[in-house]
Design a protein around this motif. Structure first.
Motif, short mmCIF file in Angstrom:
data_model
loop_
_atom_site.label_atom_id
_atom_site.label_comp_id
_atom_site.label_asym_id
_atom_site.label_seq_id
_atom_site.Cartn_x
_atom_site.Cartn_y
_atom_site.Cartn_z
N ARG A 74 9.06 -47.50 18.47
CA ARG A 74 9.21 -47.85 17.05
C ARG A 74 8.23 -48.93 16.65
NH1 ARG A 74 14.77 -46.78 18.00
NH2 ARG A 74 15.16 -48.91 18.69
N GLN A 90 12.57 -48.61 21.43
CA GLN A 90 12.20 -49.79 20.64
C GLN A 90 10.70 -50.03 20.69
OE1 GLN A 90 13.85 -51.40 18.47
NE2 GLN A 90 12.45 -53.08 18.12
N ARG A 93 4.74 -47.39 16.49
CA ARG A 93 4.55 -46.58 15.27
C ARG A 93 4.37 -47.48 14.05
NH1 ARG A 93 8.34 -43.13 17.72
NH2 ARG A 93 10.05 -44.16 16.65
N ARG A 94 5.16 -48.51 13.98
CA ARG A 94 5.07 -49.45 12.85
C ARG A 94 3.69 -50.12 12.83
NH1 ARG A 94 8.79 -51.94 9.41
NH2 ARG A 94 8.17 -54.08 8.98
N LYS A 144 10.97 -43.89 7.43
CA LYS A 144 11.93 -44.37 8.42
C LYS A 144 11.59 -45.80 8.84
CE LYS A 144 13.83 -43.03 12.89
NZ LYS A 144 13.77 -42.06 13.98
N HIS A 145 10.30 -46.13 8.80
CA HIS A 145 9.83 -47.46 9.20
C HIS A 145 9.65 -48.40 8.02
CE1 HIS A 145 9.27 -46.31 13.36
NE2 HIS A 145 8.78 -45.17 12.92
N PHE A 146 9.28 -47.85 6.88
CA PHE A 146 9.03 -48.64 5.67
C PHE A 146 9.64 -47.92 4.49
CE2 PHE A 146 5.49 -49.63 8.52
CZ PHE A 146 5.53 -51.02 8.51
#
Length: 193
Positions: A11, A8, A14-15, A52-54
């Motif tokens: 993630r 988490q 990265r975001r 994957k994030h956006f």
């Protein structure tokens, strides 16, 4: 649980990297330069990792805008509370808003001029938008007297936005931004008396 917590955190990191890189590129070269291909190259992630994030570039711009509204709220709060002259909260907030718009043009575009799904004054308005409006509203409330604070805040916000955009696009005389802010704020201070 520790592995899931680490994933988490990764993630989230990265975001944040994606939005920070998009913002940096936009401030340096404009939003047209910010593409998923360019972001992938800059941060050395594949395009599928970005997606994957956006889900889209619009989602990235929206995330940047949300960060911007959080920063604007903090800026307005600090200006409103941090003055040596009590009673001039609206003046300090207006000047801070103007400075924020001038020093963060691409961020300001993401917040106010680029198309997003972000909406003010709705049941699903994201917290950063509400917080920014609330900070400006708190400043306006100090001069509102018996007038409708929400409407006055919307008028001030619209006027500040207009001044920011006209000034940035060289539609106003250079070197007079502070004078225009003072004239605008004076109207808010005296209209209720």
């Amino acid at each position: 649980m520790a592995i899931e917590d680490r994933r988490q955190r990764e993630r989230i990191a990265r975001r944040r990297l994606i939005t920070a890189t998009a913002r940096t590129l936009a401030e340096r070269e404009g939003w047209d330069a910010v593409t998923t291909r360019r972001l992938s190259a800059e941060i050395e992630y594949s395009q599928p990792v970005l997606y994957k994030h956006f889900g889209s570039m619009e989602d990235i711009v929206e995330a940047v805008a949300l960060e911007g509204f959080g920063e604007l709220a903090e800026t307005l709060r600090a200006a409103r509370r941090g003055g040596a002259a009590p009673g001039d909260e609206v003046g300090r907030a207006a000047a801070a808003y103007s400075d924020f718009a001038a020093t963060n043009p691409a961020l300001y575009d993401a917040m106010f001029t680029r198309s997003t799904r972000l909406r003010f004054a709705a049941q699903d308005t994201p917290a950063p938008l509400s917080e920014a409006f609330s900070e400006l509203r708190a400043a306006v409330a100090t001069v509102a007297t018996a007038r409708d604070v929400d409407t006055l805040t919307e008028v001030l916000w619209a006027a500040l936005h207009g001044l920011a955009m006209l000034g940035r696009n060289d539609r106003l005389r250079p070197g007079h931004a502070a004078d225009r802010i003072e004239v605008l704020v004076a109207q808010f201070r005296t209209a209720g008396n």
